[in-house]
Design a protein around this motif. Structure first.
Motif, PDB file in Angstrom:
ATOM      1  N   ASN A  39      31.964  41.047 -34.324  1.00  0.00           N
ATOM      2  CA  ASN A  39      30.669  40.466 -33.995  1.00  0.00           C
ATOM      3  C   ASN A  39      30.843  39.826 -32.611  1.00  0.00           C
ATOM      4  O   ASN A  39      31.943  39.858 -32.038  1.00  0.00           O
ATOM      5  CB  ASN A  39      30.180  39.500 -35.087  1.00  0.00           C
ATOM      6  CG  ASN A  39      31.117  38.307 -35.283  1.00  0.00           C
ATOM      7  OD1 ASN A  39      31.856  37.923 -34.382  1.00  0.00           O
ATOM      8  ND2 ASN A  39      31.089  37.727 -36.472  1.00  0.00           N
ATOM      9  N   GLY A  67      25.510  43.209 -33.451  1.00  0.00           N
ATOM     10  CA  GLY A  67      24.622  42.372 -32.653  1.00  0.00           C
ATOM     11  C   GLY A  67      23.948  41.232 -33.387  1.00  0.00           C
ATOM     12  O   GLY A  67      23.048  40.584 -32.841  1.00  0.00           O
ATOM     13  N   GLY A  68      24.374  40.949 -34.607  1.00  0.00           N
ATOM     14  CA  GLY A  68      23.708  39.911 -35.411  1.00  0.00           C
ATOM     15  C   GLY A  68      23.663  38.534 -34.759  1.00  0.00           C
ATOM     16  O   GLY A  68      22.749  37.757 -35.005  1.00  0.00           O
ATOM     17  N   HIS A  69      24.659  38.230 -33.922  1.00  0.00           N
ATOM     18  CA  HIS A  69      24.714  36.896 -33.297  1.00  0.00           C
ATOM     19  C   HIS A  69      24.031  36.855 -31.933  1.00  0.00           C
ATOM     20  O   HIS A  69      24.089  35.829 -31.247  1.00  0.00           O
ATOM     21  CB  HIS A  69      26.175  36.434 -33.169  1.00  0.00           C
ATOM     22  CG  HIS A  69      26.861  36.257 -34.489  1.00  0.00           C
ATOM     23  ND1 HIS A  69      27.192  35.024 -34.994  1.00  0.00           N
ATOM     24  CD2 HIS A  69      27.240  37.164 -35.420  1.00  0.00           C
ATOM     25  CE1 HIS A  69      27.766  35.184 -36.187  1.00  0.00           C
ATOM     26  NE2 HIS A  69      27.808  36.473 -36.461  1.00  0.00           N
ATOM     27  N   LEU A 129      17.771  43.309 -32.802  1.00  0.00           N
ATOM     28  CA  LEU A 129      19.231  43.361 -32.924  1.00  0.00           C
ATOM     29  C   LEU A 129      19.725  44.638 -32.268  1.00  0.00           C
ATOM     30  O   LEU A 129      19.155  45.701 -32.490  1.00  0.00           O
ATOM     31  CB  LEU A 129      19.632  43.420 -34.395  1.00  0.00           C
ATOM     32  CG  LEU A 129      19.351  42.195 -35.236  1.00  0.00           C
ATOM     33  CD1 LEU A 129      19.590  42.501 -36.698  1.00  0.00           C
ATOM     34  CD2 LEU A 129      20.260  41.076 -34.798  1.00  0.00           C
ATOM     35  N   ASP A 138      23.139  46.869 -31.990  1.00  0.00           N
ATOM     36  CA  ASP A 138      24.537  47.184 -32.281  1.00  0.00           C
ATOM     37  C   ASP A 138      24.966  48.244 -31.266  1.00  0.00           C
ATOM     38  O   ASP A 138      24.231  49.200 -31.008  1.00  0.00           O
ATOM     39  CB  ASP A 138      24.694  47.710 -33.708  1.00  0.00           C
ATOM     40  CG  ASP A 138      24.401  46.645 -34.756  1.00  0.00           C
ATOM     41  OD1 ASP A 138      24.552  45.454 -34.443  1.00  0.00           O
ATOM     42  OD2 ASP A 138      24.002  46.997 -35.869  1.00  0.00           O
ATOM     43  N   ARG A 161      15.158  42.076 -36.266  1.00  0.00           N
ATOM     44  CA  ARG A 161      15.889  41.052 -37.014  1.00  0.00           C
ATOM     45  C   ARG A 161      15.040  40.615 -38.210  1.00  0.00           C
ATOM     46  O   ARG A 161      13.897  40.178 -38.044  1.00  0.00           O
ATOM     47  CB  ARG A 161      16.173  39.833 -36.126  1.00  0.00           C
ATOM     48  CG  ARG A 161      17.007  38.764 -36.832  1.00  0.00           C
ATOM     49  CD  ARG A 161      17.117  37.512 -35.979  1.00  0.00           C
ATOM     50  NE  ARG A 161      17.805  37.750 -34.726  1.00  0.00           N
ATOM     51  CZ  ARG A 161      19.132  37.782 -34.585  1.00  0.00           C
ATOM     52  NH1 ARG A 161      19.903  37.579 -35.619  1.00  0.00           N
ATOM     53  NH2 ARG A 161      19.677  38.002 -33.397  1.00  0.00           N
ATOM     54  N   PHE A 192      28.589  46.391 -43.295  1.00  0.00           N
ATOM     55  CA  PHE A 192      28.359  47.338 -42.197  1.00  0.00           C
ATOM     56  C   PHE A 192      29.647  48.119 -41.878  1.00  0.00           C
ATOM     57  O   PHE A 192      29.644  49.355 -41.793  1.00  0.00           O
ATOM     58  CB  PHE A 192      27.859  46.549 -40.983  1.00  0.00           C
ATOM     59  CG  PHE A 192      27.615  47.362 -39.745  1.00  0.00           C
ATOM     60  CD1 PHE A 192      26.524  48.211 -39.657  1.00  0.00           C
ATOM     61  CD2 PHE A 192      28.471  47.260 -38.660  1.00  0.00           C
ATOM     62  CE1 PHE A 192      26.283  48.948 -38.500  1.00  0.00           C
ATOM     63  CE2 PHE A 192      28.241  47.984 -37.498  1.00  0.00           C
ATOM     64  CZ  PHE A 192      27.141  48.834 -37.420  1.00  0.00           C
ATOM     65  N   LYS A 219      24.087  51.540 -40.068  1.00  0.00           N
ATOM     66  CA  LYS A 219      22.961  50.732 -39.573  1.00  0.00           C
ATOM     67  C   LYS A 219      21.803  50.790 -40.568  1.00  0.00           C
ATOM     68  O   LYS A 219      21.170  49.770 -40.879  1.00  0.00           O
ATOM     69  CB  LYS A 219      22.533  51.261 -38.195  1.00  0.00           C
ATOM     70  CG  LYS A 219      21.443  50.459 -37.520  1.00  0.00           C
ATOM     71  CD  LYS A 219      21.912  49.065 -37.148  1.00  0.00           C
ATOM     72  CE  LYS A 219      20.806  48.245 -36.508  1.00  0.00           C
ATOM     73  NZ  LYS A 219      21.151  46.833 -36.417  1.00  0.00           N
ATOM     74  N   GLN A 252      20.433  47.624 -42.845  1.00  0.00           N
ATOM     75  CA  GLN A 252      19.015  47.264 -42.690  1.00  0.00           C
ATOM     76  C   GLN A 252      18.344  47.195 -44.078  1.00  0.00           C
ATOM     77  O   GLN A 252      17.669  46.223 -44.399  1.00  0.00           O
ATOM     78  CB  GLN A 252      18.309  48.309 -41.795  1.00  0.00           C
ATOM     79  CG  GLN A 252      16.928  47.916 -41.319  1.00  0.00           C
ATOM     80  CD  GLN A 252      16.929  46.799 -40.266  1.00  0.00           C
ATOM     81  OE1 GLN A 252      17.979  46.451 -39.729  1.00  0.00           O
ATOM     82  NE2 GLN A 252      15.781  46.214 -39.999  1.00  0.00           N
ATOM     83  N   VAL A 259      19.669  44.156 -46.132  1.00  0.00           N
ATOM     84  CA  VAL A 259      19.145  42.840 -45.734  1.00  0.00           C
ATOM     85  C   VAL A 259      17.647  42.742 -46.057  1.00  0.00           C
ATOM     86  O   VAL A 259      17.148  41.684 -46.435  1.00  0.00           O
ATOM     87  CB  VAL A 259      19.416  42.549 -44.231  1.00  0.00           C
ATOM     88  CG1 VAL A 259      18.831  41.204 -43.808  1.00  0.00           C
ATOM     89  CG2 VAL A 259      20.908  42.565 -43.939  1.00  0.00           C
TER      90      VAL A 259
HETATM   91  N1  LIG Z   1      18.814  39.209 -39.920  1.00  0.00           N
HETATM   92  C1  LIG Z   1      19.261  40.467 -39.851  1.00  0.00           C
HETATM   93  N2  LIG Z   1      18.393  41.499 -39.990  1.00  0.00           N
HETATM   94  C2  LIG Z   1      18.816  42.780 -39.907  1.00  0.00           C
HETATM   95  N3  LIG Z   1      20.099  43.124 -39.684  1.00  0.00           N
HETATM   96  C3  LIG Z   1      21.013  42.145 -39.523  1.00  0.00           C
HETATM   97  C4  LIG Z   1      20.641  40.769 -39.595  1.00  0.00           C
HETATM   98  N4  LIG Z   1      21.767  40.027 -39.370  1.00  0.00           N
HETATM   99  C5  LIG Z   1      22.767  40.897 -39.159  1.00  0.00           C
HETATM  100  N5  LIG Z   1      22.324  42.175 -39.227  1.00  0.00           N
HETATM  101  C6  LIG Z   1      23.114  43.395 -39.047  1.00  0.00           C
HETATM  102  O1  LIG Z   1      24.260  43.260 -39.854  1.00  0.00           O
HETATM  103  C7  LIG Z   1      25.416  43.785 -39.194  1.00  0.00           C
HETATM  104  C8  LIG Z   1      26.466  42.692 -39.041  1.00  0.00           C
HETATM  105  O2  LIG Z   1      26.038  41.814 -38.042  1.00  0.00           O
HETATM  106  P1  LIG Z   1      26.690  40.471 -37.504  1.00  0.00           P
HETATM  107  O3  LIG Z   1      25.905  39.327 -38.035  1.00  0.00           O
HETATM  108  O4  LIG Z   1      26.762  40.588 -36.039  1.00  0.00           O
HETATM  109  O5  LIG Z   1      28.174  40.488 -38.123  1.00  0.00           O
HETATM  110  P2  LIG Z   1      28.981  39.412 -38.997  1.00  0.00           P
HETATM  111  O6  LIG Z   1      28.339  39.386 -40.364  1.00  0.00           O
HETATM  112  O7  LIG Z   1      30.361  39.978 -39.002  1.00  0.00           O
HETATM  113  O8  LIG Z   1      28.880  38.105 -38.290  1.00  0.00           O
HETATM  114  C9  LIG Z   1      24.906  44.350 -37.867  1.00  0.00           C
HETATM  115  O9  LIG Z   1      24.615  45.730 -38.020  1.00  0.00           O
HETATM  116  C10 LIG Z   1      23.641  43.569 -37.607  1.00  0.00           C
HETATM  117  O10 LIG Z   1      22.748  44.276 -36.778  1.00  0.00           O
END
Ligand SMILES: Nc1ncnc2c1ncn2[C@@H]1O[C@H](COP(=O)(O)OP(=O)(O)O)[C@@H](O)[C@H]1O
Ligand SMILES: Cc1ncc(COP(=O)(O)OP(=O)(O)O)c(N)n1
Length: 262
Positions: A138, A175-177, A183, A185, A200, A213, A235, A239, A242
């Motif tokens: 991340n 790209g979650g952060h 978002l 990736d 998001r 993921f 991906k 999606q 979540v």
């Molecule tokens: N609120 C959200 N809505 C949709 N997809 C999400 C959301 N948060 C994270 N993701 C997706 O989940 C995956 C993990 O994202 P990330 O949060 O960056 O990793 P980590 O859980 O390791 O911190 C990525 O594909 C990201 O795009």
């Protein structure tokens, strides 16, 4: 033909992340899941209440038991916790000649609990990055591994190039952060960048998104899909997971591992 994947990671008693998320994801994608547990965590949707690493010997025995009899088609690593476990896992990956290795460089749980000792970062860089067919950091993990600040998309790309130079075959930066409602990736294959964009989803139930993921990528690689196909399915998997969360627990709930259908 039965495809098989091994996850080498920590156990999440709450079932949303770690080994449990990986096995549920493998199963949903019709891949036979196997595990080698590195540490047991007492964890739920409210956070991490305890971390109990296993001995190096216990991790080694689990990996060897799987390797000699069940030969995985792909391997994923998650929470590795310490320098000693990292060195052992790297040694075993080389010994067993595993190529399709997805390294999820797990460092900190969403609630802030450390899942990797700070002094083990160097071991992760030195031993695991050169073995990573795919690395799935991340943004904060990419910052630690590259020692650079990442605020813009250009900086993400610069970091991905650095990680590739450190020995990673394919860099998939989650790209979650990132900032904003969209978002992104990112995949870097050493030549080009590929982007997967999505909306998001406004929810607090994102526990285990990263593990899920990366596990979906691993499952697709076990089926001999290309990295591009694997990220594409992962991906869509995350999606759906979540979007259709289960609304369980009183904190940050898990994603829904049975939402996606191929
Ligand atoms: N609120 C959200 N809505 C949709 N997809 C999400 C959301 N948060 C994270 N993701 C997706 O989940 C995956 C993990 O994202 P990330 O949060 O960056 O990793 P980590 O859980 O390791 O911190 C990525 O594909 C990201 O795009
Ligand atoms: C045992 C264990 N492994 C990994 C994590 C981190 O999982 P992640 O997918 O990054 O999700 P969050 O914890 O950040 O929600 C974990 N929590 N436990």
């Amino acid at each position: 033909m039965t495809h098989k994947a091994l996850t080498i990671a920590g156990s999440d008693s709450g079932g949303g992340a770690g080994i449990q998320a990986d096995l549920k994801t493998f199963h949903q994608l019709r891949v036979f899941g196997m595990s080698a547990i590195t540490a047991v965590t007492a964890q739920n949707t409210l956070g991490v209440q305890g971390v109990y690493p296993l001995s190096v010997e216990a991790v080694e025995r689990q990996i060897d038991s799987v390797a000699v009899d069940l030969s995985p088609d792909a391997v994923k690593t998650g929470m590795l916790f310490s320098e000693e476990i990292i060195e052992l896992v790297a040694c075993k990956i080389k010994q067993h000649g595993w190529i399709r290795v997805v390294v999820d460089p797990v460092m900190i749980a969403k609630g802030g609990a450390p899942l990797l000792k700070q002094e083990a970062v160097k071991a992760l860089q030195r031993h695991m990055l050169p073995l990573a067919y795919v690395l799935t950091p991340n943004i904060p993990e990419a910052e630690v591994l590259t020692n650079m600040r990442i605020e813009t998309l250009e900086q993400r790309k610069e970091a991905a190039k650095k990680l590739h130079d450190m020995g990673v075959r394919y860099v998939v930066m989650k790209g979650g952060h990132g900032e904003g409602d969209e978002l992104v990736d990112l995949l870097y294959d050493g030549e080009q960048f590929y982007e997967w964009k999505s909306k998001r989803i406004d929810t607090k139930h994102t526990h285990g998104t990263g593990c899920t993921f990366a596990a979906a990528i691993t499952a697709q690689l076990a089926k001999e899909k290309t990295i591009y196909e694997a990220v594409d399915v992962a991906k869509r998997f995350i999606q759906a997971a979540v979007e259709q969360t289960l609304q369980i627990g009183s904190g940050h709930g898990p994603t829904n591992h049975w939402a996606f259908h191929e």
